[in-house]
Each structure stands twice: as structure tokens, then as C-alpha cells.
Scaffold this motif. Structure first.
Motif, PDB file in Angstrom:
ATOM      1  N   PHE A 128      -0.322  -3.147  -6.120  1.00 42.97           N
ATOM      2  CA  PHE A 128      -1.120  -3.448  -5.059  1.00 42.97           C
ATOM      3  C   PHE A 128      -2.510  -4.073  -5.112  1.00 42.97           C
ATOM      4  CE2 PHE A 128      -4.254  -1.411  -2.136  1.00 42.97           C
ATOM      5  CZ  PHE A 128      -3.958  -2.020  -0.759  1.00 42.97           C
ATOM      6  N   GLU A 164      -0.113   1.997  -7.228  1.00 44.32           N
ATOM      7  CA  GLU A 164      -1.648   1.667  -6.642  1.00 44.32           C
ATOM      8  C   GLU A 164      -1.967   0.289  -7.586  1.00 44.32           C
ATOM      9  OE1 GLU A 164      -6.214   3.224  -7.180  1.00 44.32           O
ATOM     10  OE2 GLU A 164      -4.535   4.712  -7.451  1.00 44.32           O
ATOM     11  N   SER A 171       0.896  -1.199  -0.098  1.00 46.11           N
ATOM     12  CA  SER A 171       0.134   0.031   0.111  1.00 46.11           C
ATOM     13  C   SER A 171       0.777   1.241   0.029  1.00 46.11           C
ATOM     14  CB  SER A 171      -0.806  -0.012   1.292  1.00 46.11           C
ATOM     15  OG  SER A 171      -0.133   0.106   2.499  1.00 46.11           O
ATOM     16  N   ASP A 203      -9.659   2.226   3.898  1.00 46.06           N
ATOM     17  CA  ASP A 203      -8.656   3.007   4.685  1.00 46.06           C
ATOM     18  C   ASP A 203      -9.593   3.396   5.754  1.00 46.06           C
ATOM     19  OD1 ASP A 203     -10.743   4.869   3.832  1.00 46.06           O
ATOM     20  OD2 ASP A 203      -9.477   5.929   2.220  1.00 46.06           O
ATOM     21  N   LEU A 211      -1.860   1.474   6.591  1.00 49.49           N
ATOM     22  CA  LEU A 211      -1.528   1.900   5.353  1.00 49.49           C
ATOM     23  C   LEU A 211      -0.815   2.981   4.737  1.00 49.49           C
ATOM     24  CD1 LEU A 211      -5.174   0.782   4.328  1.00 49.49           C
ATOM     25  CD2 LEU A 211      -3.186  -0.761   4.139  1.00 49.49           C
TER      26      LEU A 211
END
Length: 609
Positions: free
Chosen positions: A67, A64, A60, A86, A142
Motif C-alpha cells: 500500500f 501495509e 488499504s 485515517d 479505508l
């Protein structure tokens, strides 16, 4: 409350208990198994989340695309849906869906605890996947700033539910089998318990109905110890009751026989003045059927005021009473020696009374006849004795010296002695006939009635010639009857002598014999003596055959009779199962008729031969 049979109290209860127990077992097994599988899946999915959590946290922080690709590939290989959220609830990556199109997950029940630092779980139906899912979310850090987020893993529980459904079906089959077995066992047990009780019930019902001839014997085999003991006790009780009922029935029959055969009239009356029982003698006394009067008010059956007063007094004062009461059966008085006795129960309380009536009418009549007989026989004997005594004393006082008077006096003494001898002979004859009648010691042989009339005529021919009376015989041919010839001849001679004694000189006396048949076909022989004498008044006819009874006492003694001839005739007729009757009109003569049963036809033919 309505009573229910023992079978329906035991059988549904056993089946119901079994059914409820099986349902509880099934519910407990399924719920426990489901909870066990769910807990196992929770632990497994948590371990998976912990395993990939560090990798997700590292990826993370980078680009992006790698991931999101890691999340997608890892979820597909592990057959697990992976979602990364999140701190604000925004979905950063999802293995099954486009994360940009997904809703905010901050309020999801499994995500909310994870955002606060704890592990969260949830089990619900997923609208996205269309099946039930188990969700587990753990907190993760994260991004570059290592802010708190949540890693959520979801696994389908459909296999678990399928397995539980299969388990449900198996448990249902087992449950049905157990319930079926329980129904059979309950049915067997209930019948095994209820059947002996039903037999006991039938036996008790037979006892209550008095059916001792159909007594039910309870078989105690294959019973429990308690039930066998109860059956044995009931069998013993039934035997004892049976014996006692038989004794009671025997005693009742004996009392019934005594009650019915009593010569005294007996009436049992309850406390409400209603008739309980009445024996045959009482029914005949009041000319009522004994069965009809049961339960009737006593005032409607007994109309005598004295008897009703006795009943009231005895029921009121509960004390016995005794007195003589006269009833009238038509114009004839009936003298009763009446006893009223109270009836008491086991607590000595009045439950009614017993009215016992002894008919003294015949006894009084016999006593009067006895007194009349003693007076008559004394008078009949005293008259010749007095005459004999008087003339003998006269002779002893000197009349013997007078030859003419002495002969005349001795002639009178002889006549009175002959008369005394005739009275004694007739008394002895009557006594012998009565004795033979009581002992039934008489030999009857078939004889011709005409011969009896001829013999009687020959015996009395001299007496008829002295009074110049014509005696004619009118007899039907071939009339036979079972008879003792000397006795029947004596009866006819007595009647003929009476007819000759009271008939005027030059008159006619008829000896007649004829036969007849009644409506039942029975044959009879009638022997009649008909005279033209002075006749007999109606007031004398009922007593004419009594001993020493005379219509005209002075004239009877002048005729030289003993007063026993007609009594002898009556007893001879009864000795032959026959009767004697008289018909007379004053001034027109009398007819005396002896009726005897005729001999059967075959005996008549034998007699004719």
C-alpha cells in the motif's frame, strides 16, 4: 484657496486617471489569471484524486508495505504528493515523507472537510517541501472495516507563481509604456487647451494695462469649436475695446489740450476736498506747480476765505455758485469772476466740484483805460472846439466890425484849429501804427542809428533856436539796427520835441546813441534823449506812455502837446521788437531811451558798404 494653473489641473488629472486605470487593469488581470489557474489546478488535482481513490481504498485493505509503495511510486510518477489519512488524522502513507514521523493532519484545512465527507482545498506554504502547495482532499473508505479516511493530493503552484511574476513584469512594462504615452498625450492636450487661454490672458492683461499698441491677436487655428468661438469673441471684444480706448484717449487728449490751454483758471476738487487737477492758469494764479498739488488738501493750496466758503457750500449743498472774489498777489489786487460747479457721477451723486476763475483784472484795467481815453480824447477835442465856437460866435455878434479884435480872434481860431488838426493827425498815426503792429506789416531795413539822430536834430532845429536850447549829439560809430527809418525818426522827434518843450531856455538837451550786449551775446542799440527839465515824479512813470496822460495837464496844454506823442513812441518801439524806458528825478531832468535789437554783423557790413 490658492489658484492653480489650468495646465496643472488637466495634466496631473489625466496622468493620474491613466495610472489608476492601468493599476486596476493589472490588478484585475493578475488576480483573475491567478484565480483561473488555481481553479484549474483544483479541478485537475481533484480528478487525479478521484482517479486513484478506488485503488488506494482496495490496497488499504491488504498489507501495509504494498500500500505504501503504491502511494510512493504513484506520487513520484504523477509529480504529485499523495498523503493518506485515517479518520483520526493519523497519516497512513505519504509519497514524499516517512508517514511515521509526520504530525496529525486531522485539523488541516483541506483534510477536515474530507473527513466529514466533502472535498477540501487549501493553498499554503509547505514547510516540509519549502514551496507553495495546492492541497485537495477527498473522502475515501479505508481498511477492512471501510472506515472513513481522506486521500490528499498536493501539487506545487510555484510554476503558476513564476508565470504570474513574468506576467506581472510584462504588464508593468505595458503599463509604463501606456503611462508614458498618456503623459505625452496629456501634456499635448493640456498645452493645447491652456495655451490659447494663456494667450487670451495676455491679451486681457495688455488691455487692462492700456497697451493698445501691443494688442494680442489670438490665432484660432487648430482649436476646438468651443475654444475657437471663445477666441473669436475675445478678439472681437479686444478690437471694440481697442477702438473705444483710442476714442477715449483722443477725447482725453482733446480735453487735456483744452484744459491746459484755457485762459481761465480751473481747479478740480474731489468730495474729500483734495485737488484732482489744476490747469496752468490756476497754477500761475496760485504760484504753484500744477503737478505737485495733485492729491493735496485744498486748504493747503487755496488760502482765500471766500473761495474756501464757496467750495464748502458747493460740496455740502451740491449746488452751483457764482460770485466775484478778490485775491492779492503781493500788493496788487486780482479780481476773479468765480464759478463753483458740482461734479456728479453716472448716478447723479456728488463726486466733487469744479472751480472756474476768470481773471477780470486786465479787463477792468482795459475798461478803465477805455473810459479814461474816451474822457481824455473828449476833453482834448472839446477844448479847441469850445474855443473856436466861442470866438466865432463873438465875431458873429459884431466883433467883425472891430478889425483889431477880429484879427486877434481869428488868430486864436486858427491856433485851436491847428491844435485840433494835430490831435486828429496823432490819433490817425497811432491807429495806423497799431494796425501795422497787429498785422506785422512793416518793412525793416538795416540803418545807421547816427543818421536818425541827425535827421531828428535837423527837424527840430528851429524849435531849439526859438528857445535858445543847445542840442548836442553823442553817438558811437557804426551802430546799425533793423528799422523803419521814418517811424524811428518820428519816435526820436517826439521825444526831442518833449525835451525842448519842457526844458528851460539856455539849457542843454543831449541825443545819445550807444551799443551793448547781454550775457547771451545779443547786441542792442540804445537811443536816448536827455534833458534838464523839471523831471517827472515816480507816481507818474508807470502811466507815462498811456494816451492823453499828462503829469501836469494845464502845463501840458500850454506847451501845445496832444498827449499822444509818448504813446506813439511806445508803439513804434514795440513794432521794432524793442522797448522804451524813462528815468527821471524831479528837478534834475529826464532820460528817455529807445532800445532796439542791433543788426547782425554781416548786415552791418552791407549797410556800411
Amino acid at each position: 484657496m490658492r489658484n492653480i494653473r489650468l495646465f496643472w489641473q488637466i495634466f496631473p488629472a489625466c496622468v493620474g486617471i491613466t495610472l489608476v486605470s492601468m493599476l486596476l487593469v493589472v490588478w484585475l488581470a493578475t488576480t483573475t489569471g491567478r484565480d483561473f489557474y488555481i481553479d484549474h489546478l483544483k479541478e485537475e488535482i481533484r480528478e487525479r484524486a478521484l482517479l486513484i481513490g478506488p485503488t488506494v481504498a482496495v490496497l488499504s485493505r491488504g498489507e501495509e508495505r504494498p500500500f505504501q509503495e503504491f502511494v510512493r511510486q504513484t506520487g513520484r510518477r504523477a509529480a504529485t504528493r499523495i498523503t493518506v489519512v485515517d479518520a483520526g488524522g493519523v497519516v497512513l502513507a505519504d509519497s514524499n515523507e516517512d508517514h511515521a514521523l509526520m504530525d496529525n493532519h486531522a485539523q488541516r484545512p483541506e483534510v477536515a472537510p474530507a473527513l466529514t465527507g466533502e472535498t477540501g482545498y487549501a493553498l499554503r506554504h509547505s514547510r516540509t517541501l519549502g514551496e507553495s502547495m495546492l492541497y485537495a482532499a477527498i473522502p475515501v473508505k479505508l481498511g477492512a472495516d471501510e472506515h472513513r479516511g481522506a486521500l490528499r493530493l498536493a501539487i506545487a503552484v510555484t510554476p503558476v507563481e513564476t508565470m504570474l511574476a513574468l506576467l506581472h513584469k510584462k504588464m508593468l512594462g505595458i503599463c509604463l509604456a501606456v503611462i508614458g504615452l498618456a503623459v505625452l498625450l496629456s501634456l499635448y492636450s493640456a498645452r493645447r487647451i491652456s495655451r490659447p487661454l494663456e494667450e487670451m490672458k495676455r491679451g486681457a492683461e495688455q488691455l487692462t494695462k492700456g497697451r493698445i499698441d501691443q494688442l494680442v491677436k489670438i490665432n484660432s487655428e487648430h482649436m476646438s469649436v468651443e475654444m475657437a468661438g471663445l477666441a473669436a469673441s475675445i478678439n472681437e471684444m479686444a478690437e471694440q475695446i481697442n477702438r473705444r480706448i483710442r476714442i477715449i484717449i483722443q477725447q482725453r487728449n482733446e480735453l487735456e489740450a483744452v484744459f491746459s490751454s484755457m485762459a481761465d483758471s480751473v481747479v478740480a476738487i474731489d468730495a474729500d476736498k483734495r485737488i484732482i487737477r489744476m490747469n496752468q492758469a490756476a497754477a500761475a494764479l496760485f504760484t504753484l506747480p500744477s503737478e505737485v498739488v495733485k492729491g493735496k488738501a485744498v486748504e493747503g493750496v487755496i488760502r482765500n476765505a471766500y473761495l474756501l466758503e464757496m467750495i464748502d457750500f458747493t460740496l455740502t449743498h451740491n449746488a452751483p455758485q457764482e460770485q466775484k472774489v478778490t485775491l492779492f498777489n503781493g500788493a496788487d489786487p486780482i479780481l476773479l469772476q468765480t464759478h463753483a460747479v458740482p461734479l456728479r457721477d453716472e448716478d447723479n451723486k456728488s463726486m466733487g466740484m469744479l472751480l472756474v476763475m476768470n481773471d477780470l483784472t486786465k479787463l477792468n484795467r482795459l475798461e478803465n483805460i477805455r473810459q479814461d481815453f474816451v474822457a481824455n480824447v473828449s476833453h482834448e477835442l472839446k477844448t479847441p472846439i469850445t474855443a473856436i465856437k466861442g470866438y466865432v460866435e463873438t465875431l458873429l455878434d459884431g466883433a467883425l466890425d472891430d478889425q483889431d479884435n477880429a484879427r486877434r480872434f481869428l488868430g486864436i481860431v486858427i491856433r485851436q484849429a491847428n491844435r485840433l488838426d494835430a490831435i486828429v493827425d496823432d490819433l490817425l498815426t497811432l491807429s495806423r501804427i497799431e494796425d501795422r503792429e497787429k498785422k506785422e506789416e512793416i518793412t525793416l531795413m538795416t540803418g545807421e542809428a547816427g543818421a536818425v539822430l541827425e535827421n531828428a536834430l535837423q527837424t527840430c532845429a528851429v524849435l531849439a533856436d526859438e528857445k535858445e536850447i543847445i542840442v548836442q549829439v553823442d553817438c558811437d560809430d557804426a551802430l546799425y539796427a533793423p528799422m523803419n527809418l521814418p517811424l524811428v525818426e518820428q519816435a526820436v522827434i517826439n521825444l526831442l520835441k518833449n525835451a525842448l518843450a519842457y526844458s528851460p531856455s539856455g539849457s542843454l538837451v543831449t541825443l545819445r546813441c550807444h551799443g551793448s550786449r547781454n550775457r547771451h551775446g545779443e547786441a542792442f542799440v540804445h537811443i536816448s534823449v536827455i534833458d534838464n527839465g523839471p523831471g517827472i515824479g515816480k507816481e507818474h512813470l508807470p502811466r507815462l506812455f498811456e494816451r492823453f496822460y499828462r503829469c501836469d495837464k494845464a502845463r501840458g496844454r500850454d506847451q501845445g502837446g496832444t498827449g499822444l506823442g509818448l504813446a506813439i513812441v511806445k508803439h513804434i518801439a514795440h513794432l521794432h521788437n524793442g522797448t522804451v524806458e524813462v528815468e527821471s528825478v524831479p528837478g534834475k531832468g529826464s532820460t528817455f531811451t529807445i532800445t532796439l535789437p542791433a543788426a547782425p554783423r554781416e548786415q552791418q557790413e552791407d549797410g556800411a558798404d
